[in-house]
Design a protein around this motif. Structure first.
Motif, PDB file in Angstrom:
ATOM      1  N   THR A 129       0.770  -1.152  -0.201  1.00  0.00           N
ATOM      2  CA  THR A 129      -0.150  -0.079   0.122  1.00  0.00           C
ATOM      3  C   THR A 129       0.908   1.371   0.033  1.00  0.00           C
ATOM      4  OG1 THR A 129      -1.718  -1.180   1.185  1.00  0.00           O
ATOM      5  CG2 THR A 129      -1.811   1.241   1.139  1.00  0.00           C
ATOM      6  N   SER A 130       1.923   1.212   0.549  1.00  0.00           N
ATOM      7  CA  SER A 130       3.013   2.169   0.673  1.00  0.00           C
ATOM      8  C   SER A 130       3.653   2.585  -0.677  1.00  0.00           C
ATOM      9  CB  SER A 130       4.059   2.168   1.688  1.00  0.00           C
ATOM     10  OG  SER A 130       4.842   1.070   1.542  1.00  0.00           O
ATOM     11  N   LEU A 131       3.494   1.605  -1.454  1.00  0.00           N
ATOM     12  CA  LEU A 131       4.390   1.777  -2.715  1.00  0.00           C
ATOM     13  C   LEU A 131       3.286   2.208  -3.882  1.00  0.00           C
ATOM     14  CD1 LEU A 131       6.715  -1.067  -2.291  1.00  0.00           C
ATOM     15  CD2 LEU A 131       7.301   1.180  -2.281  1.00  0.00           C
ATOM     16  N   VAL A 132       2.239   2.341  -3.863  1.00  0.00           N
ATOM     17  CA  VAL A 132       1.436   2.942  -4.895  1.00  0.00           C
ATOM     18  C   VAL A 132       0.840   4.235  -4.622  1.00  0.00           C
ATOM     19  CG1 VAL A 132       0.511   0.322  -5.350  1.00  0.00           C
ATOM     20  CG2 VAL A 132      -0.748   1.718  -3.610  1.00  0.00           C
ATOM     21  N   THR A 133       0.334   4.964  -5.677  1.00  0.00           N
ATOM     22  CA  THR A 133       0.024   6.243  -5.578  1.00  0.00           C
ATOM     23  C   THR A 133      -1.476   6.741  -5.064  1.00  0.00           C
ATOM     24  OG1 THR A 133      -0.879   6.101  -7.773  1.00  0.00           O
ATOM     25  CG2 THR A 133       1.239   6.896  -7.567  1.00  0.00           C
ATOM     26  N   GLY A 134      -2.230   5.585  -4.894  1.00  0.00           N
ATOM     27  CA  GLY A 134      -3.705   5.930  -4.626  1.00  0.00           C
ATOM     28  C   GLY A 134      -4.119   4.517  -3.679  1.00  0.00           C
ATOM     29  N   TYR A 135      -4.699   4.561  -2.801  1.00  0.00           N
ATOM     30  CA  TYR A 135      -5.244   3.488  -1.926  1.00  0.00           C
ATOM     31  C   TYR A 135      -6.062   2.700  -2.927  1.00  0.00           C
ATOM     32  CZ  TYR A 135      -7.218   0.827   1.661  1.00  0.00           C
ATOM     33  OH  TYR A 135      -7.731  -0.312   2.608  1.00  0.00           O
TER      34      TYR A 135
END
Length: 577
Positions: free
Chosen positions: A333-339
């Motif tokens: 989750t911390s490595l994508v731009t949006g949840y």
């Protein structure tokens, strides 16, 4: 040399103390330290909770405690604490048996992984599990196992809170039960085997009954930890609209501010009563179930035989499911731009980490404040604990035992209770100085010093137990003053224990949330509550990045301490044998 030191020690005890005044001043300072930071705030809490206008108001207390919301929150708190304790005892005791009495391979590495969640802040643990089982879970989605959209999140419920609290507190039970099992002598197993008992019968009829004092102690720790665990109860209970006492106190402060302090104090007293009653009940059961054995004769081993591969696979699968799954979801989750985005080469980004470390001023300041307050608290607590351990070990007296009991009480009570007490005590301007600590970093530092003195003291007391007092007595007879003896004789001897205490303190305080959640303000924030603030504000990917940074910090400290374990006292690091 040893005979000479012993002779000097005996002679020294017949001589009048040469530095009574110095010792008296130091002891008075420690008594004042604990009195002002621990006892006085708790007394103020009790007075405000019972008699906010100066007289006991039973009608107000009855109206508050019989309020439908308070009754529901109290029942919910008792339920999640009791149910999660049962789960923690089952999991923690099983893990302790594996670690202490079986021939499982790679046991040290497995214990490290099992204890690791205890060192991770509970709010980070809750966030990781929430993201692991959300419909947009990057891990379960990649495996085709994610929940369909629109389905209620399984962890946003009382069962989810119980499940997470049970897993989080299982290492607490593990540590106490493992210590109890390690004290059992091997000749008991030999006698049982000579009578025809197999491994399972030996375990359930000899080992576990003899270790029931440790099991009861672990259950008490798990219950107290669960009932006051704000991070998990807030992250799961508030979205689920499942109130507990700790979340009710938190929401009252958010809704009404200092105007609700009298009600918050009364609710904190109710929570304190439950906590003290649980500890007293555990102590009574412990005394009734305490069985003394001669702790000599080697280590008991229960060979797993042909079942060993199956047991080892099961043990590592447990860690994979309860540690690797949620943490990998948090990292994804911390490595994508949006949840909710799937982690692919196109969506992969380090922007959240860059924002957390450099662009987001509030997060950067929270990290700086946390590191500063943690370093200051560790420095002060190490010095106070060193002198207090000296008095507890070698200069015992009723006033020293009273100080120790006050420190243990501040540590045993749920942190949110101490937070309310600190607000009440430091809200008004300090006498003479005319300034209020409320809303400043200093009130958080005061809470840390009060809450974690007992934690700082425990490893150092273990270090003192391994030191021969004759050396200190010999220096005293030779004319060395108290402070000189502490600096040149005592401190070098207990330095490894002091170092271990500092490591545990730093990891614990840096990620703390239970105490500081009520004390942070818009101008003073610490990194522990930041996860909840970011998640409540809808910044889930940024919250995940901050959570991952906190996990990395904890992991680095644990690995660094493990590398130095050969120089530390045995048992100083809880994740090692």
């Amino acid at each position: 040399m040893t005979d000479m030191a012993s002779a000097l020690s005996r002679e020294g005890r017949r001589l009048p103390a040469l530095t009574v005044s110095t010792q008296g001043i130091v002891l008075a300072l420690i008594i004042g330290f604990v009195g002002v930071l621990s006892l006085a705030p708790l007394v103020r809490l009790a007075v405000t909770g019972l008699a906010p206008e100066g007289t006991l108001d039973l009608d107000r207390l009855a109206d508050l405690y019989l309020n439908r919301r308070v009754i529901a929150a109290t029942g919910n708190s008792l339920y999640v604490a009791a149910a999660s304790t049962l789960l923690a005892v089952a999991v923690g005791t099983g893990a302790a048996v594996l670690a202490a009495h079986t021939d499982m391979r790679a046991r040290s590495a497995w214990v490290f992984g099992f204890v690791l969640p205890l060192m991770i802040p509970p709010q980070v643990t809750a966030l990781a599990w929430v993201q692991a089982f959300s419909p947009s879970s990057p891990v379960l989605g990649a495996l085709g196992l994610s929940l369909p959209p629109g389905v209620r999140h399984p962890l946003f419920s009382s069962s989810g809170i119980v499940f997470l609290l049970g897993l989080y507190n299982a290492p607490l039970v593990f540590l106490t039960v493992r210590a109890a099992l390690n004290r059992l002598p091997a000749n008991l197993a030999e006698a049982a085997r000579a009578s025809g008992a197999g491994s399972l019968r030996l375990l359930f009829t000899v080992l576990l009954p003899l270790a029931r004092a440790g099991i009861l102690a672990g259950a008490a720790l798990a219950f107290v930890s669960a009932i006051g665990n704000f991070g998990i109860q807030a992250m799961l209970g508030i979205p689920a609209r499942y109130p507990t006492l700790v979340t009710l106190i938190y929401r009252k402060l958010n809704s009404y501010g200092p105007a609700a302090l009298s009600d918050m104090a009364s609710l904190a007293l109710l929570l304190s009563t439950i906590t003290v009653a649980a500890l007293a009940l555990a102590g009574w059961a412990n005394r009734r179930g305490d069985l003394r054995v001669d702790a000599t004769g080697g280590t008991i081993r229960l060979p797993l035989g042909r079942a060993r591969p199956v047991v080892e696979i099961g043990a590592w699968a447990f860690l994979l499911a309860t540690l690797a799954l949620p943490l990998s979801a948090l990292a994804a989750t911390s490595l994508v731009t949006g949840y909710g985005q799937e982690l692919t080469a196109a969506t992969l980004t380090l922007e959240n980490y860059a924002n957390a470390l450099f662009a987001h001023a509030a997060i950067r300041e929270a990290f700086a404040t946390s590191f500063t307050l943690t370093a200051a608290a560790v420095a002060v607590l190490i010095v106070v604990s060193l002198f207090l351990a000296y008095f507890l070990t070698w200069r015992k007296g009723p006033e020293v035992r009273a100080v120790h009991m006050a420190a243990e009480l501040s540590y045993a009570l749920p942190g949110i209770i101490l937070g309310v007490a600190m607000i009440l005590f430091f809200l008004k301007p300090l006498p003479v100085l005319g300034i209020s600590l409320y809303g400043t970093p200093w009130i958080i530092l005061a809470a840390y010093l009060s809450n974690f003195l007992a934690l700082a003291l425990r490893p150092i007391l273990g270090g003192f137990a391994q030191v021969d007092r004759a050396l200190e007595d010999a220096a005293r007879v030779c004319g060395a003053g108290f402070l000189t003896r502490m600096r040149d004789i005592v401190t070098p001897l207990v330095a490894p224990a002091v170092f271990a205490s500092g490591i545990l303190l730093f990891m614990t305080i840096l990620n703390e949330i239970q105490v500081s959640i009520l004390l942070v303000s818009s101008s003073t924030r610490t990194i522990g509550p930041m996860i909840i603030f970011l998640e409540e504000g809808g910044s889930s990917t940024l919250a995940a990045a901050v959570g991952c940074l906190m996990v990395v910090i904890v992991l680095l400290f644990m690995l660094g301490a493990s590398a130095l374990s050969a120089r530390l006292p045995r048992g100083a690091l809880p994740w090692q044998d």
